[in-house]
Scaffold this motif. Structure first.
Motif, short mmCIF file in Angstrom:
data_model
loop_
_atom_site.label_atom_id
_atom_site.label_comp_id
_atom_site.label_asym_id
_atom_site.label_seq_id
_atom_site.Cartn_x
_atom_site.Cartn_y
_atom_site.Cartn_z
N LEU A 255 0.83 -1.21 0.00
CA LEU A 255 0.00 0.00 0.00
C LEU A 255 0.86 1.26 0.00
O LEU A 255 0.50 2.28 -0.60
N LYS A 256 2.03 1.18 0.63
CA LYS A 256 2.96 2.32 0.60
C LYS A 256 3.44 2.55 -0.85
O LYS A 256 3.52 3.69 -1.32
N PHE A 257 3.73 1.44 -1.54
CA PHE A 257 4.15 1.51 -2.95
C PHE A 257 3.06 2.15 -3.82
O PHE A 257 3.34 2.82 -4.80
N LYS A 258 1.80 1.95 -3.40
CA LYS A 258 0.66 2.53 -4.13
C LYS A 258 0.42 3.99 -3.73
O LYS A 258 -0.59 4.59 -4.11
N GLY A 259 1.32 4.55 -2.89
CA GLY A 259 1.22 5.97 -2.56
C GLY A 259 0.45 6.28 -1.30
O GLY A 259 0.12 7.44 -1.02
N ILE A 260 0.14 5.26 -0.51
CA ILE A 260 -0.63 5.47 0.72
C ILE A 260 0.32 5.64 1.91
O ILE A 260 1.30 4.89 2.05
N GLU A 261 0.03 6.61 2.76
CA GLU A 261 0.88 6.89 3.92
C GLU A 261 0.79 5.73 4.92
O GLU A 261 -0.30 5.19 5.16
N THR A 262 1.93 5.35 5.50
CA THR A 262 1.93 4.22 6.44
C THR A 262 2.74 4.55 7.70
O THR A 262 3.64 5.39 7.66
#
Length: 343
Positions: free
Chosen positions: A102-109
């Motif tokens: 999900l981080k790779f998809k641009g979502i903050e983690t």
């Protein structure tokens, strides 16, 4: 970067660890009512989260549909819900795969710091000059702070008791007695109070005729042991194997006190604001696993003069020779006295 509006919260297991997220998520929902929360966990734990506002549940079938590459499918399901941040409260391989994707998809983690080095040092100290580590609840809260949502866990408000079904009212009876839950089992012998001593505790509490006592456990072997434990006593009921999980939670939420080992049932009671007295063996409250909002005075420990190396393990798995029976040093009268004082 704009503040997240919808957080995916990942905590897949174990029961006590998932239960420990509940008070933190209550505070999160209460402090930020506009924030949407989706909890990703195993279906069995869904009832934990029912009363938290603005919270949805995403089921993880990690041994079936979501095994291996199925984790990517699960991550995409979460993404399709419109999440814009991930709080990984687990930090294991499965949760890391979902979080990194999900981080790779641009979502903050943000991911929990479990404090592995401090916990290792706590055990390596061999009982000398040990001090309190950050609680697991605070470690969870820290993850939300990284995402821009600082929390004050002292603002936690106790949820209302769950409604009792006719079946549960039948078990409780009509006499106005205080309700005590006793969960005598733990994952390892080194964390379990001997059943012979627990029987003495129950005998003393039962003979006062002031309490209704419910025994909690699971699995065929435990149920058999609890059936034997309840037999001699008028005010004691074994509920293991007799209730659905939802019924068990409803009963726990209506208790006046839970007596537990360093194990899941103490955390279940604490998430409803029920006072918990915990018995500790080779593990120690300083590792950060005390049930939520429970005072130090409710933590009854094995004799550290006789067993000076405590804590020998964070989870109770490792201990030196002759340490498996450390719990024998907690006298039944001490337990009874503490229960009566707290209740």
């Amino acid at each position: 970067m704009p503040k997240p509006t919808h957080i995916l919260v990942i905590r897949l297991s174990a029961m006590g660890d998932v239960a420990m997220t509940v008070p933190v998520l209550r505070v999160l929902a209460q402090t930020y009512p506009e924030l949407k929360i989706t909890v990703l966990s195993r279906p069995f734990f869904k009832p934990f989260f029912e009363e938290i506002p603005n919270l949805d549940f995403l089921e993880a079938d990690v041994y079936g549909e979501h095994k291996r590459f199925g984790l990517i499918k699960l991550a995409n399901q979460a993404k399709d819900l419109g999440i814009d941040a991930v709080a990984d409260l687990h930090n294991v391989i499965r949760s890391k795969i979902i979080t990194k994707y999900l981080k790779f998809k641009g979502i903050e983690t943000a991911t929990i710091d479990k404090g592995r080095a401090e916990k290792k040092a706590l055990i390596a100290a061999k009982g000398e000059n040990i001090s309190q580590l950050k609680t697991t609840h605070q470690r969870y809260a820290d993850v939300f702070e990284k995402l821009g949502f600082p929390l004050d866990l002292n603002t936690f408000t106790v949820p209302p008791q769950k409604r009792l079904t006719p079946k549960l009212n039948g078990l409780i009876g009509v006499e106005p007695k205080k309700l005590i839950g006793i969960a005598p089992f733990a994952a390892h012998q080194s964390k379990m109070y001997p059943l012979s001593l627990m029987a003495e505790v129950i005998r003393e509490l039962d003979k006062t005729d002031k309490y209704r006592i419910f025994l909690f456990g699971g699995g065929k072997k435990e149920i058999k042991q609890l059936q034997q434990l309840e037999k001699p006593f008028a005010n004691v009921t074994n509920v293991a194997g007799k209730l659905t999980f939802e019924e068990e939670l409803a009963l726990i939420s209506n208790l006046d006190l839970m007596l537990s080992m360093d194990s899941g049932n103490g955390h279940l009671a604490a998430m409803y604001g029920v006072p918990v007295v915990t018995l500790w063996g080779v593990t120690h409250p300083y590792a950060g696993f005390v049930p939520f909002n429970q005072p130090e005075s409710n933590q009854l420990m094995a004799d550290r003069k006789k067993y000076p190396l405590i804590p020998t393990s964070i989870y109770g798995i490792k201990y030196p020779p002759n340490y498996e029976l450390v719990m024998n040093t907690i006298p039944p009268e001490t337990v009874v006295s503490k229960v009566e004082e707290v209740i």
